[in-house]
Design a protein around this motif. Structure first.
Motif, short mmCIF file in Angstrom:
data_model
loop_
_atom_site.label_atom_id
_atom_site.label_comp_id
_atom_site.label_asym_id
_atom_site.label_seq_id
_atom_site.Cartn_x
_atom_site.Cartn_y
_atom_site.Cartn_z
N ILE A 287 58.60 -24.55 -23.78
CA ILE A 287 57.30 -23.89 -24.02
C ILE A 287 57.06 -22.90 -22.88
N PRO A 288 57.11 -21.60 -23.17
CA PRO A 288 57.02 -20.58 -22.10
C PRO A 288 55.86 -20.77 -21.12
N VAL A 289 54.67 -21.06 -21.61
CA VAL A 289 53.51 -21.18 -20.70
C VAL A 289 53.57 -22.43 -19.83
N VAL A 290 54.31 -23.43 -20.30
CA VAL A 290 54.40 -24.70 -19.57
C VAL A 290 55.60 -24.70 -18.60
N LYS A 291 56.66 -23.98 -18.98
CA LYS A 291 57.93 -24.02 -18.25
C LYS A 291 57.77 -23.75 -16.74
N THR A 292 57.12 -22.63 -16.40
CA THR A 292 56.97 -22.27 -14.98
C THR A 292 56.18 -23.32 -14.22
N PHE A 293 55.12 -23.84 -14.85
CA PHE A 293 54.30 -24.88 -14.21
C PHE A 293 55.14 -26.12 -13.92
N VAL A 294 55.94 -26.54 -14.90
CA VAL A 294 56.78 -27.74 -14.75
C VAL A 294 57.83 -27.52 -13.66
N GLN A 295 58.47 -26.35 -13.68
CA GLN A 295 59.48 -26.04 -12.65
C GLN A 295 58.88 -26.13 -11.24
N LYS A 296 57.71 -25.48 -11.06
CA LYS A 296 57.07 -25.45 -9.74
C LYS A 296 56.64 -26.86 -9.31
N LYS A 297 56.15 -27.63 -10.26
CA LYS A 297 55.69 -28.99 -9.95
C LYS A 297 56.86 -29.86 -9.49
N ILE A 298 57.99 -29.75 -10.20
CA ILE A 298 59.18 -30.52 -9.83
C ILE A 298 59.71 -30.07 -8.48
N GLN A 299 59.79 -28.75 -8.27
CA GLN A 299 60.27 -28.21 -6.98
C GLN A 299 59.39 -28.70 -5.84
N LYS A 300 58.08 -28.64 -6.03
CA LYS A 300 57.16 -29.06 -4.97
C LYS A 300 57.25 -30.57 -4.73
N GLY A 301 57.41 -31.33 -5.82
CA GLY A 301 57.55 -32.79 -5.70
C GLY A 301 58.76 -33.17 -4.86
N LEU A 302 59.84 -32.40 -4.99
CA LEU A 302 61.04 -32.65 -4.19
C LEU A 302 60.88 -32.16 -2.75
N GLY A 303 60.00 -31.17 -2.56
CA GLY A 303 59.89 -30.52 -1.25
C GLY A 303 60.74 -29.28 -1.16
N LEU A 304 61.18 -28.77 -2.32
CA LEU A 304 62.10 -27.62 -2.33
C LEU A 304 61.45 -26.35 -2.89
N ASP A 305 60.11 -26.31 -2.91
CA ASP A 305 59.43 -25.14 -3.50
C ASP A 305 59.54 -23.89 -2.62
N GLU A 306 59.92 -24.07 -1.35
CA GLU A 306 60.09 -22.89 -0.48
C GLU A 306 61.55 -22.68 -0.08
N ALA A 307 62.44 -23.44 -0.69
CA ALA A 307 63.87 -23.34 -0.36
C ALA A 307 64.44 -22.02 -0.86
N LYS A 308 65.07 -21.29 0.04
CA LYS A 308 65.72 -20.02 -0.31
C LYS A 308 67.23 -20.20 -0.43
N LEU A 309 67.73 -21.28 0.18
CA LEU A 309 69.17 -21.56 0.14
C LEU A 309 69.36 -23.06 -0.10
N THR A 310 69.85 -23.41 -1.28
CA THR A 310 70.15 -24.81 -1.59
C THR A 310 71.65 -24.93 -1.80
N VAL A 311 72.27 -25.77 -1.02
CA VAL A 311 73.73 -25.82 -0.95
C VAL A 311 74.23 -27.23 -1.23
N THR A 312 75.41 -27.30 -1.83
CA THR A 312 76.08 -28.59 -1.98
C THR A 312 77.52 -28.45 -1.53
N GLY A 313 78.10 -29.54 -1.08
CA GLY A 313 79.49 -29.51 -0.61
C GLY A 313 79.97 -30.91 -0.32
N ALA A 314 81.13 -31.02 0.32
CA ALA A 314 81.75 -32.28 0.77
C ALA A 314 82.41 -33.08 -0.35
N ALA A 315 82.03 -32.82 -1.61
CA ALA A 315 82.63 -33.52 -2.76
C ALA A 315 82.38 -32.67 -4.00
#
Length: 552
Positions: A287-315
């Motif tokens: 749902i276009p009007v809901v999508k951005t809200f849900v994304q931001k809420k999940i990002q903020k819940g994780l603490g990653l709403d201001e992350a500019k670089l998210t990296v994975t490695g080691a495996a």
């Protein structure tokens, strides 16, 4: 801003002189924080450096750090450099015997001890001749205390001027295949690596914030958090313990965030538990009007709403997991490397993510694929000079013409993207004489919601079998449902594999693989030799069992 990065110590002192009051280290304690500005940290670093220098004997420069991540770990590392020493960090999860082994091998005469879970169990592994310095988080309140050094020692005045070829640190590998090796990393190597990564790692970002929780003695955390944050003049937040991880991460709101695949999978699990189901999440995101809200809420819940670089490695991380997070607006960039090249072989560009590859080769890194073994080999100014006290192993690490052997097999595209197809030493030979590369098969299986850990084995068996540890979700299900799911998985995966790679059985093992039972490395990678040794006596029995899905 620093125009050209130098050593970690020099970068730190630059900010201590130019932005003395800026927050450098933030250590959570309960609901409060102990904060260290750059200048306050510099005072402690210089006093401890003076003590280390005065107490170093017989020309030995190697000083160990044994602690979980903390502000004092960071200051200890800088103090060792300021004393003209070589820092040798050790995993905080080592057993008594493992600690004794690496302490003796590394020739550390001084050991800085900090935050540990099992000090009473491992202290006997420390040679009696080792001088111990205890930080305030150490449970040991006798002997030399960090606080007493600060109270009774002047700041060091004459700082060392190391040559680029001088060893700055010895980083012991996590030991996936046996005895850990001490990788020697030079001052010149660290300087070259951090300057090369400047743009990719967004080190000129104002108010850069990092969070340190993966082992700091691992090259990924050391590079991505300590070296990068210090060069950037950023702030490093710490995690108090496993229970406070989510709270500490949400509080830090890092601009730079590194997590191993297992942590990204745990995040996914937690998000789906909160939302209720994948089906419900799909509906919300459609749902276009809901999508951005849900994304931001999940990002903020994780603490990653201001992350500019998210990296994975080691495996390895699955394409499915990367795609899943992209739908939430979190674009995880894979990084590929090893301790011996400071973890700097390739990184995925943020604006050009290619699924199936692990990144694009770094600008200052030459990479080739050996035509015979398909091994990835590379040359870079930040490569290790070799293994401490191991000339034979050092010789084996490099080709005759000076390229570093990574031990990984891979493919390289014309536009410098690289993908991993296996490990040279992990490949095993079946009884039919075929070589099987387990890693790509494990990557396919790892995406299943019932599989927490997986290891494909099959030395001298006609066909490979797979050992799995169940997720918490799978453990809550009826046995029949789990068996049905794994049979469906076999039916789905086998047609994608070559005939000689077809998996004959799925064996569900009872015991989780942990660092403590030596089935995982401190960086949560499976220790294949240990797992094979643990279950090998049962391989033939399982293979001849009529059932396709077997409970150990």
């Amino acid at each position: 801003m620093i125009s050209h990065y130098q050593s970690n110590l020099e970068n730190f002192l630059h900010w201590a002189n130019n932005t003395p009051n800026k927050l450098y280290l933030r250590q959570p304690v309960g609901n409060q924080y102990i904060d260290y500005s750059y200048s306050a940290a510099a005072t402690e670093v210089k006093k401890v450096a003076q003590f280390i220098q005065k107490n170093s004997k017989n020309g030995s420069k190697n000083v160990g750090i044994l602690s979980k991540n903390s502000a004092h770990w960071m200051m200890a590392d800088l103090a060792i450099a300021a004393a003209g020493g070589i820092s040798v960090p050790f995993y905080a999860t080592l057993t008594k015997d493992q600690l004794h082994q690496v302490l003796v091998h590394s020739e550390c005469q001084i050991l800085i001890v900090g935050k540990l879970d099992h000090w009473d169990k491992i202290k006997e592994g420390i040679p009696a001749t080792t001088l111990l310095i205890h930080t305030p988080e150490s449970s040991e309140k006798t002997g030399i205390q960090w606080a007493d050094i600060l109270a009774n020692t002047e700041e060091i005045q004459q700082l060392p001027k190391p040559k680029p070829s001088d060893v700055a640190t010895i980083v012991y590998t996590s030991g996936t295949t046996g005895m850990p090796k001490g990788v020697m990393i030079t001052y010149g190597g660290i300087e070259a690596g951090i300057n090369m990564a400047r743009e990719i790692a967004l080190l000129d970002l104002p108010n850069a914030r990092f969070i340190s929780y993966l082992p700091l003695c691992h090259i990924a955390e050391r590079n991505f958090v300590e070296f990068a944050a210090t060069a950037a003049g950023g702030t490093i937040h710490f995690v108090e313990n496993l229970d406070t991880f989510a709270k500490n991460l949400a509080s830090a709101r890092p601009t730079h965030f590194l997590a191993v695949p297992r942590i990204w999978a745990k995040f996914q699990e937690g998000i789906l538990q909160k939302i209720g189901s994948q089906k419900k999440l799909n509906l919300l995101l459609s749902i276009p009007v809901v999508k951005t809200f849900v994304q931001k809420k999940i990002q903020k819940g994780l603490g990653l709403d201001e992350a500019k670089l998210t990296v994975t490695g080691a495996a390895p991380i699955s394409e499915e997991l990367l795609t899943w997070f992209q739908k939430l607006g979190i674009f995880i960039q894979e990084a590929y490397g090893m301790t011996e090249n400071m973890g700097l072989n390739a990184v995925m560009p943020r604006d050009q993510i290619k699924l199936g590859a692990v990144g694009r080769i770094h600008p200052d890194c030459e990479t080739r694929i050996d035509s015979e073994t398909q091994e990835i080999q590379m040359r870079a100014p930040y490569n290790t000079t070799g293994y401490f006290k191991e000339p034979k192993l050092t010789e084996e690490l490099f080709t005759e013409d000076g390229w570093l052997r990574t031990g990984d097999q891979g493919k390289l595209t014309a536009d410098r993207f690289i993908s991993i197809t296996g490990r040279v030493k992990d490949n095993f030979k079946t009884a039919k004489g075929h070589y099987v590369a387990p890693a790509p098969i494990e990557n396919r299986l790892n995406t299943h919601e019932f599989i927490e850990q997986v290891c494909v084995v099959g030395v001298n068996l006609p066909q490979p079998i797979v050992l799995v540890v169940l997720t918490a979700l799978a453990k809550s299900k009826e046995i029949a449902e789990v068996q049905e799911a794994f049979q469906a998985l076999l039916n789905e995966v086998n047609p994608m594999l070559k005939n000689y790679e077809h998996l004959k059985k799925v064996v569900i093992v009872q015991e989780d693989w942990t660092i403590e039972n030596e089935c995982l490395t401190p960086t949560m990678k499976i220790k294949r030799p240990s797992i094979e040794k643990k279950y090998q006596a049962n391989f033939e029995l399982w293979y001849t069992n009529e059932a396709s899905i077997i409970h150990e």
